[in-house]
Structures are given as C-alpha cells and as structure tokens.
Scaffold this active site. Structure first.
Site, PDB file in Angstrom:
ATOM      1  CG  HIS A  66      -1.902  -1.081   1.296  1.00 39.47           C
ATOM      2  ND1 HIS A  66      -2.844  -1.254   0.319  1.00 39.47           N
ATOM      3  CD2 HIS A  66      -2.128  -2.056   2.225  1.00 39.47           C
ATOM      4  CE1 HIS A  66      -3.621  -2.279   0.636  1.00 39.47           C
ATOM      5  NE2 HIS A  66      -3.199  -2.794   1.782  1.00 39.47           N
ATOM      6  CB  CYS A  93      -4.117   2.394  -5.951  1.00 36.75           C
ATOM      7  SG  CYS A  93      -5.156   0.937  -6.121  1.00 36.75           S
TER       8      CYS A  93
END
Length: 454
Positions: free
Chosen positions: A297, A340
């Site tokens: 992440h 992301c």
C-alpha cells in the site's frame, strides 16, 4: 454477477464432456498458467478462472463463443449464446478478433486429424525425448503436445521435431505446419515496426537497419531480482490477499531468466529503505542488471511498510544512480510497482462488469523517477487511479506481466515493448465495471532484452 449469466455458464458446463474440457483448457493456455489448468477437473472451475482473468463476463462473451466454436459445439453456441457458425466465421475474419492463437489452433487441428494409430506412432517416436510415464496409452494427443511444450520440444516458433515426426506417415499434416510457419513469417515481417527487436538483434540475417543498441546480458546470474512483498499488515484490515501469488509468479519468471531472486516479506517502512540500500551497496560488477518489485500500500509519492510508515519512492530509486551505485552505472535498473496511485476509477465503456467480487485495490505510490539514465519504472496504473488485485489469483498487472514475459522473452522482445503489450492487455480487461491503465516511465538508453536459457 447476474443470476442469468451464472445460469448460462452452468448450463454450458453441464453439457461438456471430459475431452471437450481438455480442449478448452488447451485453448486457454495463453491466458492461464499450466499449473492452474492442470488442477481443473470441471468446466465450471475453468469458467471461474476465466472470469477472474477477465476473459469472460457479463457482456464479454466473445472468448466463450470462440471456445465453443473451436471445439465444434455449435449447438451450445446457438442455444445459449445466440450465435451461429456463420456469425463466428465472419467475426473471426476481423484482424485481431480471434483470441485463440494460430499456434493453438494448429496443434488442436493436428490432434483432431491424427488417427489412434497415428497417435501411437507419435508416442513411440517420442520415447527418449519424453518420459515413458507421459506417453501412456490413455494420454491424449493434446496432453502429449503439452508435455512437448513443457520440455521445449515444440514452441510457437519452433515446430521442427513435430514436422520430422509427422513427415514419415502424415506428410499432409507436415504441410499444414509449413503453411502456418509461412503465414507467421509474413505476419512477423508486417509487425516489425511494433516489435523492432527482430531487426536489431539479427541485422546480418535480415539485412535491416539496427534500431538501437542492446544492453549486455551475458552473466549468470544476470543480476539480482529483489521482491519486497507486503502481505500481512499490523492493521489486519489492510492485509493484501493475493499478493503471495504475485510473488510466486515473479520468482518463477526471473529464476527462469537466470536472476538471483530474493523475496522479503512484510517489511516495515524503515526496513524497506534499509533493504533497498543494502542491495545498492552490493558489488554488481559481475551483474548485467538490477530488478526490483515492490508490492504494498502507499500514499502520494510513498510506499507504506506493514507498520504504516512511509518511504519515498524517489529515495529508493535514487539509491541506484551512477553516483550511489557505481557498479551498476550504465546498466539497466528496473522497478515494477504494484499499488494504486489514487482513489479514482476509470469507467468501463460498453462492457458490463465481469468480476465475481474477488478484487481489491492497493493504495497510492508515486510515479516520479529521478532524471537519470538507464532506469525503467513500470507502474500498475496512471496517476490518481486505482489498480486491482484478486484475492485468489493475484494482481491483474503483475500476473499479466509475468505471462507476457514468458510468452515474449523467447521471441527476444525488449522489456519496454513487453510492458507496452501488458498495458494493452490490462486496459482490455474489465474489473468490477471499471478499467485499469498501467504506465511506463523510462530513461533506458538501449534495448533491454532478457536472455532465455537454451
């Protein structure tokens, strides 16, 4: 997923027999790993995997139609999918429409044309190159072809042994292979602009202008492949299910490509930086290249450790500049980041969602790259957007990258072109009604072609 779509898949799967499932698995080999396919015993399981790979879904039925057409189940094509033999023949005439490769079509056609007696002759002639246990009487010709591929006796661009075997008793099928090879040479010639590697690698043979120099890849190992794979976070809600499959896929590919492959699991933020710095201080003089994968992440411009402490991506990449890592000066440094880069969705256009609810998203790292030569960064998505990871099969981007490397490295396609092909493949897929668009940032000065061991 709609009830009607699931009912459709159920009815089709119930109508298929064992031999037809084997054929469908064979046709799917370009999209699903061999190991995954070998474990499948029921058509419903195959359809589930194809949904996860975004090959079939609600509003995305062409591959399923093509599969049924290829195995001659026109009855199912008509009754359940509202198509016909004539309609499929018209559609498959459109360039680039067919998703089953010419190579798989050829082998399937040969398997269909061989008589039982022919198959026994092939098995007899393969004793030696293949283990006898793989040539048992009940082994189908498609299973034999698969074993030949695993042992690299046949490849998409090398069918010499198969031609030699068939020449003695089925010269007509040998001519089919000759025709396939002729068409492939013609097609490859037309696609030289898309993959200019072919003219740069063999200029003497082709008499063509070289498009660029190639990085030297002559050592064994070629270099380190460092994998930083964050799976279990201190906040368990942030665990990244599916990332283990990504790690396994990368290790498989880069061990095959003769890299010293090392995976570090579940690193805190400071440990991520320390690990990358440790590899920047190693002696790379007898190495050709450095590759680093980071799965985690993050936030804008940063990667998160499992303790939620962040590391600046530019700080990681800059450890490998010519100043900080002189033994890699002039050599390619590759960073592939699965995460992301924001919270926005790319809308899916014209195709409904075909996900079965197994997809997750990762958080947001940077796209910035130091303004220095010989560095390539592949990002799972462009700025401000999400990327997707299946809890069961791994991330869409990394799995596609590994499959494309296995397919295109033997054809001596350079990494930038492979990543471009990955961009195209990922952009075609539909994830829960949304799209994903990867990004490549490169300051490479030469073509990076990974040598495949013979």
């Amino acid at each position: 997923m709609s009830t009607e779509f699931r009912k459709l898949l159920f009815e089709v799967s119930e109508a298929l027999v064992t031999e037809e499932l084997s054929a469908l698995k064979f046709f799917s080999l370009d999209y699903v790993a061999k190991g995954t396919l070998e474990a499948i015993r029921d058509p419903k399981d195959l359809f589930e995997v194809l949904q996860e790979r975004c090959m079939i879904g609600v509003g995305n039925l062409f591959f399923l139609k093509e599969l049924l057409y290829r195995i001659h189940r026109i009855d199912l094509l008509t009754a359940h999918l509202g198509s016909s033999r004539e309609e499929m023949e018209r559609e498959l005439q459109v360039p680039g429409r067919a998703q089953v490769s010419d190579y798989r079509q050829l082998l399937y056609g040969i398997a269909e044309d061989l008589t039982s007696e022919n198959v026994q002759k092939v098995k007899f002639l393969l004793q030696g190159p293949l283990q006898k246990s793989k040539l048992q009487e009940n082994a189908s010709m498609l299973q034999v072809f698969l074993e030949m591929e695993i042992n690299e006796i046949i490849k998409e661009d090398n069918l010499t042994m198969l031609k030699d075997i068939l020449q003695g008793f089925r010269a007509d099928l040998k001519k089919k292979i000759d025709a396939y090879e002729g068409k492939k040479r013609e097609k490859y010639s037309r696609e030289e602009v898309r993959y200019p590697v072919s003219v740069s690698v063999y200029p003497e043979e082709q008499g063509a202008k070289q498009y660029g120099e190639i990085y030297k890849m002559k050592n064994n190992p070629h270099g380190y492949c460092l994998i930083i794979n964050n799976h279990i976070f201190k906040n368990r809600r942030h665990n990244r299910e599916g990332t283990l499959q990504d790690g396994e896929a990368v290790k498989r590919v880069f061990k095959w490509l003769q890299f010293e492959t090392v995976e570090y699991m579940d690193l805190e933020g400071k440990k991520i930086y320390d690990t990358v710095e440790e590899y920047s201080k190693k002696d790379h003089r007898n190495m050709d290249c450095f590759v680093c994968f980071i799965f985690s992440h993050g936030e804008k411009d940063k990667i998160k450790g499992v303790d939620d402490e962040c590391v600046n991506i530019e700080a990681l990449v800059s450890r490998f500049t010519g100043t900080n890592c002189p033994s890699l000066a002039g050599k390619p440094k590759v960073f592939i980041i699965q995460a992301c880069q924001g919270s926005e969705h790319h809308p899916s256009v014209a195709v409904e969602s075909d996900s079965s609810g197994h997809l997750e998203v990762d958080a947001r790292p940077s796209t910035s790259i130091p303004d220095r030569a010989d560095i390539l960064i592949g990002m799972a998505t462009v700025e401000d957007y999400l990327c997707y990871r299946s809890r069961r099969t791994g991330s869409v981007y990394i799995q596609s990258l590994c499959e494309m490397m296995e397919l295109l490295c033997p054809q001596r396609v350079d990494l930038a072109n492979i990543l471009t092909e990955v961009n195209r493949e990922v952009a075609k897929k539909d994830m829960e009604g949304f799209k994903q668009m990867p990004k490549i940032t490169s300051t490479l000065l030469k073509l990076l072609i990974f040598e495949v061991p013979q």
